[in-house]
Design a protein around this motif. Structure first.
Motif, PDB file in Angstrom:
ATOM      1  N   HIS A  75     -59.599  63.639  22.633  1.00  0.00           N
ATOM      2  CA  HIS A  75     -58.894  62.765  21.686  1.00  0.00           C
ATOM      3  C   HIS A  75     -57.890  63.646  20.933  1.00  0.00           C
ATOM      4  N   VAL A  76     -56.636  63.267  20.985  1.00  0.00           N
ATOM      5  CA  VAL A  76     -55.609  64.093  20.318  1.00  0.00           C
ATOM      6  C   VAL A  76     -54.827  63.247  19.321  1.00  0.00           C
ATOM      7  N   ASP A  77     -54.730  63.746  18.101  1.00  0.00           N
ATOM      8  CA  ASP A  77     -53.892  63.108  17.067  1.00  0.00           C
ATOM      9  C   ASP A  77     -52.613  63.930  16.927  1.00  0.00           C
ATOM     10  N   PHE A  78     -51.470  63.251  16.938  1.00  0.00           N
ATOM     11  CA  PHE A  78     -50.192  63.933  16.764  1.00  0.00           C
ATOM     12  C   PHE A  78     -49.716  63.830  15.318  1.00  0.00           C
ATOM     13  N   ALA A  79     -48.845  64.781  14.963  1.00  0.00           N
ATOM     14  CA  ALA A  79     -48.340  64.818  13.583  1.00  0.00           C
ATOM     15  C   ALA A  79     -47.606  63.524  13.216  1.00  0.00           C
ATOM     16  N   ASP A  80     -47.015  62.840  14.211  1.00  0.00           N
ATOM     17  CA  ASP A  80     -46.263  61.617  13.905  1.00  0.00           C
ATOM     18  C   ASP A  80     -47.166  60.372  13.816  1.00  0.00           C
ATOM     19  N   GLY A  81     -48.479  60.572  13.863  1.00  0.00           N
ATOM     20  CA  GLY A  81     -49.404  59.444  13.702  1.00  0.00           C
ATOM     21  C   GLY A  81     -49.885  58.854  15.012  1.00  0.00           C
ATOM     22  N   ASN A  82     -49.239  59.183  16.121  1.00  0.00           N
ATOM     23  CA  ASN A  82     -49.693  58.647  17.410  1.00  0.00           C
ATOM     24  C   ASN A  82     -50.932  59.402  17.899  1.00  0.00           C
ATOM     25  N   LYS A  83     -51.672  58.746  18.823  1.00  0.00           N
ATOM     26  CA  LYS A  83     -52.889  59.360  19.380  1.00  0.00           C
ATOM     27  C   LYS A  83     -52.899  59.162  20.881  1.00  0.00           C
ATOM     28  N   ILE A  84     -53.554  60.040  21.597  1.00  0.00           N
ATOM     29  CA  ILE A  84     -53.848  59.764  23.002  1.00  0.00           C
ATOM     30  C   ILE A  84     -55.301  60.152  23.298  1.00  0.00           C
ATOM     31  N   ILE A  85     -55.838  59.498  24.320  1.00  0.00           N
ATOM     32  CA  ILE A  85     -57.179  59.845  24.805  1.00  0.00           C
ATOM     33  C   ILE A  85     -57.028  60.121  26.294  1.00  0.00           C
ATOM     34  N   ALA A  86     -57.712  61.160  26.774  1.00  0.00           N
ATOM     35  CA  ALA A  86     -57.625  61.452  28.217  1.00  0.00           C
ATOM     36  C   ALA A  86     -59.011  61.798  28.754  1.00  0.00           C
ATOM     37  N   ARG A  87     -59.249  61.330  29.999  1.00  0.00           N
ATOM     38  CA  ARG A  87     -60.554  61.586  30.630  1.00  0.00           C
ATOM     39  C   ARG A  87     -60.664  63.039  31.121  1.00  0.00           C
ATOM     40  N   SER A  88     -59.536  63.684  31.302  1.00  0.00           N
ATOM     41  CA  SER A  88     -59.549  65.107  31.668  1.00  0.00           C
ATOM     42  C   SER A  88     -58.292  65.743  31.075  1.00  0.00           C
ATOM     43  N   ASN A  89     -58.281  67.056  31.038  1.00  0.00           N
ATOM     44  CA  ASN A  89     -57.156  67.736  30.396  1.00  0.00           C
ATOM     45  C   ASN A  89     -56.828  69.044  31.120  1.00  0.00           C
ATOM     46  N   ILE A  90     -55.530  69.323  31.198  1.00  0.00           N
ATOM     47  CA  ILE A  90     -55.106  70.636  31.718  1.00  0.00           C
ATOM     48  C   ILE A  90     -54.297  71.321  30.617  1.00  0.00           C
ATOM     49  N   SER A  91     -54.763  72.483  30.184  1.00  0.00           N
ATOM     50  CA  SER A  91     -54.021  73.255  29.181  1.00  0.00           C
ATOM     51  C   SER A  91     -53.116  74.232  29.913  1.00  0.00           C
ATOM     52  N   ALA A  92     -51.824  74.064  29.712  1.00  0.00           N
ATOM     53  CA  ALA A  92     -50.850  74.943  30.378  1.00  0.00           C
ATOM     54  C   ALA A  92     -49.843  75.393  29.326  1.00  0.00           C
ATOM     55  N   THR A  93     -50.378  75.862  28.201  1.00  0.00           N
ATOM     56  CA  THR A  93     -49.528  76.124  27.037  1.00  0.00           C
ATOM     57  C   THR A  93     -48.940  77.543  26.999  1.00  0.00           C
ATOM     58  N   GLY A  94     -49.185  78.325  28.020  1.00  0.00           N
ATOM     59  CA  GLY A  94     -48.468  79.593  28.185  1.00  0.00           C
ATOM     60  C   GLY A  94     -48.644  80.586  27.047  1.00  0.00           C
ATOM     61  N   VAL A  95     -47.650  81.436  26.887  1.00  0.00           N
ATOM     62  CA  VAL A  95     -47.723  82.483  25.866  1.00  0.00           C
ATOM     63  C   VAL A  95     -46.502  82.436  24.950  1.00  0.00           C
TER      64      VAL A  95
END
Ligand SMILES: Cc1cc2nc3c(=O)[nH]c(=O)nc-3n(C[C@H](O)[C@H](O)[C@H](O)COP(=O)(O)OP(=O)(O)OC[C@H]3O[C@@H](n4cnc5c(N)ncnc54)[C@H](O)[C@@H]3O)c2cc1C
Length: 423
Positions: A187-207
């Motif tokens: 469950h992710v809350d964004f700074a702009d008030g929106n939210k998303i839910i995902a059944r799986s997640n891939i973190s590819a946020t690099g360096v």
């Protein structure tokens, strides 16, 4: 004033600003990474400019300014304002997705293309512009299939188009403020008030690039001191003396890129040997280029100037001496640290440097003592079931575009298996 358009169609944007403006640099960098064709108009004479644009007088507006394709101006915009005015900031279309992917670099874009093309409902969340570190590269010469090289922004734009073609939803310039795993879902809350839910997640946020950690660094950030290869600034370096800090491949590529325009490029390295850190093909080109000088055993220890960088001090550890050099361009290419601070309060296991530990490595000391070992993670799976990591952000990853792309694709295969077994 909001227009709906896509990046490839834009060709009339103009950016106006003082030649030394750091905000103008941020805008140029963002547009370039987003593969938007724009014209940079340095404003030398502010009074003359104000006569042409009276709103600068009457409404107290500030430069830099961006002239949009529709002819409207936005003054002193942040990259979010520009993206919003170009219609790029959208709300999530769905409440829940099969897979959410964080990071729009090579790993994230590759994962997005494979996930959507294989029928998964896919959202890609990027905090800035798509492309990641590769997106700022002037030329990637060793990526398979491009014998003449390809610019990082071109590669990113092609991947973006491919992802969009397969139906990936891309949420740009999005900052998450809270991420938690509940009911086996992210469950992710964004700074702009929106939210998303995902059944799986891939973190590819690099360096993220490392800093020099010297006084005044923040003062001259984007006003003479730049992190990364600074591809968007190369054209401004004509006949200038440019300094590149670092002795790795990224620094070597940056030096070769700048010396096409600059009068001289000085590489500043702590060690006494470039061969230890640089690929052979770059080493040869650098040592045989008479515009490039290498200062060994050296570090920048001070930055001088008023609003913009004017001079740097370089200390030599062998001779124990300091030398001042006038310059307006320092590009810092000394590696970085992973973008995983968001995971600080989660049960995701990270190594000492902050990289996500995945697969078999989770069973090795010291990581085996940091989690519950209640399941057998697949090769790219983290210590949280259904949460995968791909690319540079992963412990012991290879740090190449090709391997990031490969891991992105591989992660999707593991996502399929996970969804099949759990939903
Ligand atoms: C100057 C330089 C030159 C290089 N040259 C080459 C080369 O010639 N050949 C080669 O093979 N490799 C090269 N590399 C390495 C290559 O660029 C990386 O290995 C590759 O980009 C890694 O891809 P990635 O997707 O894992 O991460 P990144 O490219 O780092 O992308 C991560 C993305 O995640 C985004 N992000 C971060 N945090 C969040 C968050 N919380 N939410 C949403 N998004 C987030 C970032 O904005 C970024 O867009 C170079 C690297 C550098 C810095």
């Amino acid at each position: 004033m909001i227009m709906q358009t896509n990046q490839a169609e834009l060709n009339k944007i103009k950016v106006y600003g003082a030649p030394d403006s750091r905000n103008a640099y941020v805008i140029r960098d963002f547009l370039r990474r987003s593969v938007v064709t724009f014209e940079w108009v340095p404003v030398q004479d502010m009074d003359a400019f104000k006569n042409i644009f009276p709103e600068l007088h009457t409404e107290g507006k500030e430069l830099p300014a961006v002239e949009l394709p529709c002819g409207n101006f936005i003054f002193d915009p942040g990259i979010e304002d520009i993206a919003r005015n170009l219609g790029w900031i959208t709300k999530p279309k769905h409440a829940e997705y099969d897979v959410s992917i964080f990071g729009g670099g090579p790993a994230g874009l590759s994962a997005a293309v494979y996930a959507a093309s294989e029928g998964l409902s896919t959202v890609l969340v990027e905090r800035e512009a798509v492309g990641g570190q590769a997106g700022i590269r002037s030329m990637i010469e060793n990526y398979l299939g491009f014998p003449n090289g390809i610019s990082g922004s071109d590669l990113a734009e092609r991947a973006r188009q491919q992802a969009v073609k397969f139906g990936v939803e891309i949420l740009l310039i999005r900052k998450s403020i809270k991420s938690q795993f509940t009911d086996r879902k992210l469950h992710v809350d964004f700074a702009d008030g929106n939210k998303i839910i995902a059944r799986s997640n891939i973190s590819a946020t690099g360096v993220e690039y490392s800093r020099l950690n010297i006084p005044n660094e923040d003062l001259f950030l984007n006003a003479g001191v730049y992190y990364g290869a600074g591809a968007s600034e190369a054209f401004l370096c004509t006949d200038k003396h440019v300094f590149v800090v670092g002795g790795g491949n990224s620094a070597g590529q940056a030096a070769l890129n700048f010396c096409k325009q600059a009068s001289k490029v000085t590489m500043v390295i702590r060690g006494n040997d470039l061969a230890a850190s640089l690929s052979f093909y770059l080493l040869e080109r650098i040592l045989s280029n008479n515009k490039i000088e290498v200062l060994y055993n050296s570090e920048i220890t001070a930055l001088h100037g008023h609003n913009f960088l004017q001079e740097i001090t370089i200390s030599n550890s062998l001779t124990d001496s300091n030398t001042d050099y006038p310059t307006k361009f320092v590009f810092v290419c000394i590696g970085g640290k992973p973008n995983t601070s968001w995971a600080a309060n989660t049960s995701l296991v990270r190594d000492d440097a902050g990289y996500f530990v995945t697969g078999p490595n989770l069973f090795k000391p010291p990581f085996d003592s940091l989690w519950n070992k209640m399941f057998t993670p697949s090769f790219l799976e983290t210590s949280v079931p259904g949460c995968f990591a791909a690319g540079d952000v992963r412990h012991n990853s290879v740090k190449r575009v090709a391997s990031a792309v490969g891991e992105g694709a591989m992660a999707v295969t593991f996502v399929h298996r996970y969804l099949h077994e759990n939903y």
